[in-house]
Design a protein around this motif. Sequence first.
Motif, PDB file in Angstrom:
ATOM      1  N   ALA A  83       0.810  -1.224   0.000  1.00 44.34           N
ATOM      2  CA  ALA A  83       0.000   0.000   0.000  1.00 44.34           C
ATOM      3  C   ALA A  83       0.841   1.271   0.000  1.00 44.34           C
ATOM      4  O   ALA A  83       0.470   2.268  -0.624  1.00 44.34           O
ATOM      5  CB  ALA A  83      -0.938  -0.005   1.209  1.00 44.34           C
ATOM      6  N   TYR A  84       1.977   1.258   0.686  1.00 43.06           N
ATOM      7  CA  TYR A  84       2.820   2.449   0.850  1.00 43.06           C
ATOM      8  C   TYR A  84       4.288   2.089   0.603  1.00 43.06           C
ATOM      9  O   TYR A  84       5.077   1.997   1.545  1.00 43.06           O
ATOM     10  CB  TYR A  84       2.662   3.031   2.257  1.00 43.06           C
ATOM     11  N   PRO A  85       4.692   1.900  -0.649  1.00 39.51           N
ATOM     12  CA  PRO A  85       6.063   1.452  -0.929  1.00 39.51           C
ATOM     13  C   PRO A  85       7.139   2.509  -0.632  1.00 39.51           C
ATOM     14  O   PRO A  85       8.315   2.164  -0.536  1.00 39.51           O
ATOM     15  CB  PRO A  85       6.032   1.120  -2.420  1.00 39.51           C
ATOM     16  N   ASP A  86       6.751   3.753  -0.439  1.00 43.45           N
ATOM     17  CA  ASP A  86       7.739   4.816  -0.200  1.00 43.45           C
ATOM     18  C   ASP A  86       8.268   4.856   1.231  1.00 43.45           C
ATOM     19  O   ASP A  86       9.275   5.507   1.499  1.00 43.45           O
ATOM     20  CB  ASP A  86       7.131   6.181  -0.534  1.00 43.45           C
ATOM     21  N   TYR A  87       7.587   4.183   2.151  1.00 41.31           N
ATOM     22  CA  TYR A  87       7.995   4.213   3.551  1.00 41.31           C
ATOM     23  C   TYR A  87       8.701   2.912   3.927  1.00 41.31           C
ATOM     24  O   TYR A  87       8.173   1.833   3.693  1.00 41.31           O
ATOM     25  CB  TYR A  87       6.776   4.413   4.463  1.00 41.31           C
TER      26      TYR A  87
END
Length: 123
Positions: free
Chosen positions: A74-78
């Motif tokens: 869902a949130y690959p940047d974190y």
Amino acid sequence: MNILSKRMVLLASIAVFLSFNFAYAQTESDKIAKLIEQKRVNNKKNKYYGGFKIQLFNGNESQAYKIKRDFDAAYPDYPTVIIYKSPEWKTQVGPFKTRLEADRTLLIIKDKFIGAIVLEEKL
């Protein structure tokens, strides 16, 4: 003449009041600036401070890895990590340098990860 003297007294009173108010505001601004500077110096001296992380899960191993996979999708940047502290597994996001940065990220992810909380790390 009486009205003129009353006006002069009123104007003088207003001028004195405004000058005291301005002087008080200046001393308060100076105090705030000094406190901010002391906080900056103190933060540079104290290196024990480690930042912040968002904890998504605390429990068993298989669920910790599942939460990590779901979050990464869902949130690959974190960046996420799994930490084992006996007897529990923790899925965490971060690190974040400031509480504000962690809180902003928490607002973004809170709708999908309802139980997420911000933790302060101290080294």
